[in-house]
Design a protein around this motif. Structure first.
Motif, mmCIF file in Angstrom:
data_model
loop_
_atom_site.group_PDB
_atom_site.id
_atom_site.type_symbol
_atom_site.label_atom_id
_atom_site.label_comp_id
_atom_site.label_asym_id
_atom_site.label_seq_id
_atom_site.Cartn_x
_atom_site.Cartn_y
_atom_site.Cartn_z
ATOM 1 N N UNK A 84 0.805 -1.211 0.000
ATOM 2 C CA UNK A 84 0.000 0.000 0.000
ATOM 3 C C UNK A 84 0.837 1.260 0.000
ATOM 4 N N UNK A 85 0.287 2.332 0.537
ATOM 5 C CA UNK A 85 0.974 3.619 0.511
ATOM 6 C C UNK A 85 2.269 3.582 1.316
ATOM 7 N N UNK A 86 3.181 4.471 0.958
ATOM 8 C CA UNK A 86 4.464 4.580 1.644
ATOM 9 C C UNK A 86 4.258 5.410 2.914
ATOM 10 N N UNK A 87 4.065 4.731 4.041
ATOM 11 C CA UNK A 87 3.753 5.429 5.295
ATOM 12 C C UNK A 87 4.919 6.286 5.776
ATOM 13 N N UNK A 127 -1.370 17.959 5.190
ATOM 14 C CA UNK A 127 -2.664 17.870 4.504
ATOM 15 C C UNK A 127 -2.524 17.861 2.981
ATOM 16 N N UNK A 128 -1.759 18.785 2.414
ATOM 17 C CA UNK A 128 -1.632 18.877 0.958
ATOM 18 C C UNK A 128 -1.012 17.608 0.386
ATOM 19 N N UNK A 129 0.009 17.075 1.088
ATOM 20 C CA UNK A 129 0.654 15.863 0.584
ATOM 21 C C UNK A 129 -0.274 14.659 0.709
ATOM 22 N N UNK A 130 -1.009 14.576 1.805
ATOM 23 C CA UNK A 130 -1.947 13.468 1.977
ATOM 24 C C UNK A 130 -3.025 13.514 0.893
ATOM 25 N N UNK A 131 -3.535 14.709 0.622
ATOM 26 C CA UNK A 131 -4.546 14.859 -0.420
ATOM 27 C C UNK A 131 -3.985 14.461 -1.781
ATOM 28 N N UNK A 132 -2.754 14.861 -2.054
ATOM 29 C CA UNK A 132 -2.113 14.505 -3.323
ATOM 30 C C UNK A 132 -1.980 12.996 -3.455
ATOM 31 N N UNK A 179 4.722 9.464 3.804
ATOM 32 C CA UNK A 179 3.611 10.290 4.256
ATOM 33 C C UNK A 179 3.893 10.909 5.625
ATOM 34 N N UNK A 180 4.433 10.101 6.545
ATOM 35 C CA UNK A 180 4.736 10.598 7.890
ATOM 36 C C UNK A 180 5.761 11.723 7.855
ATOM 37 N N UNK A 181 6.699 11.654 6.906
ATOM 38 C CA UNK A 181 7.713 12.687 6.782
ATOM 39 C C UNK A 181 7.140 14.064 6.520
ATOM 40 N N UNK A 182 5.905 14.112 5.992
ATOM 41 C CA UNK A 182 5.280 15.406 5.675
ATOM 42 C C UNK A 182 4.456 15.959 6.834
ATOM 43 N N UNK A 183 4.445 15.278 7.972
ATOM 44 C CA UNK A 183 3.740 15.831 9.130
ATOM 45 C C UNK A 183 4.428 17.093 9.659
ATOM 46 N N UNK A 184 5.696 17.282 9.250
ATOM 47 C CA UNK A 184 6.419 18.480 9.671
ATOM 48 C C UNK A 184 6.121 19.683 8.778
#
Length: 273
Positions: free
Chosen positions: A73-76, A90-95, A79-84
């Protein structure tokens, strides 16, 4: 075809390995060990599918994977790296979710059949990918799950494909428990068509793909499109729609050729018209 994989000298560096032979395009996810659906991999897969739609030589697409997992599945980590980020990601998760959803729609709308060739674990968006493909063949050691509920992230987008492929109660069982199901259960649920020993996976998927590739490309396009268009329509409306589709199909040159070839006991010669 898209050249992202073909231009690489070393296939180990290609996120998607593209191979075309005898009308069958094999797209191999090549992001081991997890074959995570990172942004880069999804972009490459999207480009390959777009190129497949335009390439008249492609009759059928097989999506396989390198390594021991089909896809986790998704690369967690990505994704987690963009919490900073300033927006907490939000923008990266939506993308990420939008790109994945676009690929699933792309597969459904592709006017050429797509087969998932699964060996190993298919989880979360990886399971979604399997459920989205028109056909799926897996090894008897493959497993499938939607484990997002275990980490506080319900598999809502995978749910769309899985709830349309599997029976409702089984889909909910997978989504609510997060527990893996084995290959035979996946077949019972409706997620896969065939379960085969590992050593026969490529042989069986090639057999399916070759049989499909031998058909009229126009007929496949008409039939696949009609299948998904009629599914969610009321019964009477579905019959009205498919009656119109069959009438238009009957007027196609390939239908005329196919029927004449059948009556004359010879092989048809398809023109795609």
């Amino acid at each position: 075809m898209a050249q992202a994989a073909a231009e690489m000298n070393d296939d180990d560096k290609a996120l998607v390995i593209s191979q075309l032979a005898n009308g069958i395009l094999r797209l191999t996810l090549n992001n081991p060990p997890a074959n995570a659906l990172s942004i880069a991999l999804m972009q490459t897969l999207r480009d390959e599918l777009a190129a497949a739609e335009e390439n008249r030589e492609v009759r059928v697409v097989v999506i396989a994977a390198a390594g021991k997992l089909f896809s986790a599945g998704h690369d967690l980590k990505e994704m987690t790296g963009h919490r900073e980020d300033a927006d907490r990601g939000r923008a990266f998760f939506e993308k990420t979710m939008r790109m994945c959803s676009d690929i699933m729609l792309q597969i459904t709308n592709l006017p050429k059949p797509v087969i998932a060739e699964v060996d190993g674990l298919a989880t979360a968006a990886g399971c979604q990918l399997v459920a989205t493909c028109d056909l799926a063949i897996c090894t008897d050691t493959s497993t499938f799950c939607t484990p997002g509920v275990n980490i506080g992230l319900f598999c809502s987008t995978p749910m769309v494909a899985i709830s349309r492929a599997a029976h409702r109660k089984q889909a909910m069982e997978m989504l609510l428990t997060g527990e893996p199901v084995d290959a035979s259960a996946a077949k019972e649920y409706g997620l896969v068509n065939r379960v085969v020993p590992k050593e026969y996976l490529r042989t069986v998927s090639d057999k399916y793909a070759s049989a499909i590739a031998s058909k009229s490309p126009l007929t496949l396009k008409i039939g696949k499109g009609a299948f998904y268009q009629q599914m969610d329509r009321p019964l009477a409306e579905a019959y009205d729609y498919t009656a119109w589709v069959m009438t238009e199909n009957m007027l196609a040159r390939d239908a005329e050729e196919g029927i004449n070839a059948f009556l004359e006991k010879r092989d048809p010669e398809w023109t795609g018209r």
